[in-house]
Design a protein around this motif. Structure first.
Motif, PDB file in Angstrom:
ATOM      1  N   CYS A  44     -16.576  -9.004  11.162  1.00 46.79           N
ATOM      2  CA  CYS A  44     -15.876  -9.546   9.993  1.00 46.79           C
ATOM      3  C   CYS A  44     -14.406  -9.706  10.349  1.00 46.79           C
ATOM      4  N   THR A  45     -14.005 -10.876  10.760  1.00 41.59           N
ATOM      5  CA  THR A  45     -12.613 -11.075  11.137  1.00 41.59           C
ATOM      6  C   THR A  45     -11.910 -12.127  10.296  1.00 41.59           C
ATOM      7  N   HIS A  46     -12.639 -12.975   9.644  1.00 42.90           N
ATOM      8  CA  HIS A  46     -12.018 -14.058   8.869  1.00 42.90           C
ATOM      9  C   HIS A  46     -11.639 -13.577   7.476  1.00 42.90           C
ATOM     10  N   GLN A  47     -10.420 -13.848   7.108  1.00 41.92           N
ATOM     11  CA  GLN A  47      -9.921 -13.552   5.761  1.00 41.92           C
ATOM     12  C   GLN A  47      -9.356 -14.843   5.176  1.00 41.92           C
ATOM     13  N   PRO A  48      -9.536 -15.063   3.879  1.00 39.49           N
ATOM     14  CA  PRO A  48      -8.857 -16.211   3.272  1.00 39.49           C
ATOM     15  C   PRO A  48      -7.341 -16.080   3.446  1.00 39.49           C
ATOM     16  N   VAL A  51      -5.192 -13.458   1.337  1.00 38.71           N
ATOM     17  CA  VAL A  51      -5.450 -12.018   1.309  1.00 38.71           C
ATOM     18  C   VAL A  51      -4.207 -11.205   1.630  1.00 38.71           C
ATOM     19  N   PHE A  52      -3.494 -11.541   2.705  1.00 38.21           N
ATOM     20  CA  PHE A  52      -2.330 -10.748   3.102  1.00 38.21           C
ATOM     21  C   PHE A  52      -1.209 -10.867   2.081  1.00 38.21           C
ATOM     22  N   THR A  53      -0.918 -12.076   1.627  1.00 36.66           N
ATOM     23  CA  THR A  53       0.162 -12.232   0.646  1.00 36.66           C
ATOM     24  C   THR A  53      -0.193 -11.544  -0.668  1.00 36.66           C
ATOM     25  N   ASP A  54      -1.468 -11.588  -1.066  1.00 33.30           N
ATOM     26  CA  ASP A  54      -1.891 -10.868  -2.271  1.00 33.30           C
ATOM     27  C   ASP A  54      -1.702  -9.368  -2.092  1.00 33.30           C
ATOM     28  N   LEU A  55      -2.063  -8.856  -0.925  1.00 30.09           N
ATOM     29  CA  LEU A  55      -1.923  -7.431  -0.641  1.00 30.09           C
ATOM     30  C   LEU A  55      -0.463  -6.999  -0.723  1.00 30.09           C
ATOM     31  N   VAL A  56       0.429  -7.771  -0.127  1.00 24.33           N
ATOM     32  CA  VAL A  56       1.861  -7.456  -0.192  1.00 24.33           C
ATOM     33  C   VAL A  56       2.327  -7.452  -1.649  1.00 24.33           C
ATOM     34  N   GLY A  57       1.851  -8.396  -2.431  1.00 21.26           N
ATOM     35  CA  GLY A  57       2.215  -8.446  -3.853  1.00 21.26           C
ATOM     36  C   GLY A  57       1.756  -7.206  -4.604  1.00 21.26           C
ATOM     37  N   TYR A  58       0.549  -6.743  -4.349  1.00 24.55           N
ATOM     38  CA  TYR A  58       0.043  -5.525  -4.988  1.00 24.55           C
ATOM     39  C   TYR A  58       0.878  -4.315  -4.599  1.00 24.55           C
ATOM     40  N   ILE A  59       1.261  -4.240  -3.328  1.00 22.62           N
ATOM     41  CA  ILE A  59       2.088  -3.123  -2.859  1.00 22.62           C
ATOM     42  C   ILE A  59       3.459  -3.170  -3.523  1.00 22.62           C
ATOM     43  N   GLU A  60       4.086  -4.352  -3.536  1.00 19.29           N
ATOM     44  CA  GLU A  60       5.414  -4.493  -4.140  1.00 19.29           C
ATOM     45  C   GLU A  60       5.388  -4.176  -5.630  1.00 19.29           C
ATOM     46  N   ALA A  61       4.290  -4.477  -6.304  1.00 16.09           N
ATOM     47  CA  ALA A  61       4.174  -4.202  -7.745  1.00 16.09           C
ATOM     48  C   ALA A  61       3.792  -2.750  -8.020  1.00 16.09           C
ATOM     49  N   GLY A  62       3.546  -1.984  -6.973  1.00 16.94           N
ATOM     50  CA  GLY A  62       3.166  -0.585  -7.142  1.00 16.94           C
ATOM     51  C   GLY A  62       1.733  -0.406  -7.611  1.00 16.94           C
ATOM     52  N   GLU A  63       0.917  -1.447  -7.491  1.00 19.64           N
ATOM     53  CA  GLU A  63      -0.471  -1.368  -7.942  1.00 19.64           C
ATOM     54  C   GLU A  63      -1.361  -0.637  -6.951  1.00 19.64           C
ATOM     55  N   ILE A  64      -1.010  -0.698  -5.685  1.00 17.88           N
ATOM     56  CA  ILE A  64      -1.724   0.074  -4.667  1.00 17.88           C
ATOM     57  C   ILE A  64      -0.698   0.700  -3.734  1.00 17.88           C
TER      58      ILE A  64
END
Length: 99
Positions: A44-48, A51-64
């Motif tokens: 499993c190597t392919h990501q839309p 995914v990475f920009t969404d992850l950074v957004g969640y981290i910056e928002a303190g959601e994860i």
């Protein structure tokens, strides 16, 4: 049961994904587990693209938040590597560049 001790009925026609190689690139796989059970083994190597920009957004928002197992000063890098290689931690092993 297969000759490798796996209950073939419990896993017949199953897809086994793998992602990453934290234990290293070489693994032992008994093929008597794979082919009699009609298993598919795939990477499993392919990501839309989002995914990475969404992850950074969640981290910056303190959601994860990442789980930190331990941190080590740079001078204790050997101990950090030993802790990482022991595979007994849950989370990230961090290195403190500045104290």
């Amino acid at each position: 049961m297969t000759s490798s001790g796996v209950d073939a009925g419990a896993i017949s026609s199953t897809r086994w994904p793998t992602a990453g190689a934290i234990a290293g690139p070489i693994v032992e796989l008994d093929l008597r587990t794979l082919y009699p059970c009609d298993l598919s083994f795939f990477g499993c190597t392919h990501q839309p693209a989002t995914v990475f920009t969404d992850l950074v957004g969640y981290i910056e928002a303190g959601e994860i938040r990442p789980v930190i197992a331990d941190t080590y000063p740079l001078r204790d890098l050997r101990a950090a590597q030993e802790a990482f290689l022991s595979k007994s931690h849950v989370g990230k092993v961090g290195i403190l560049v500045r104290e």
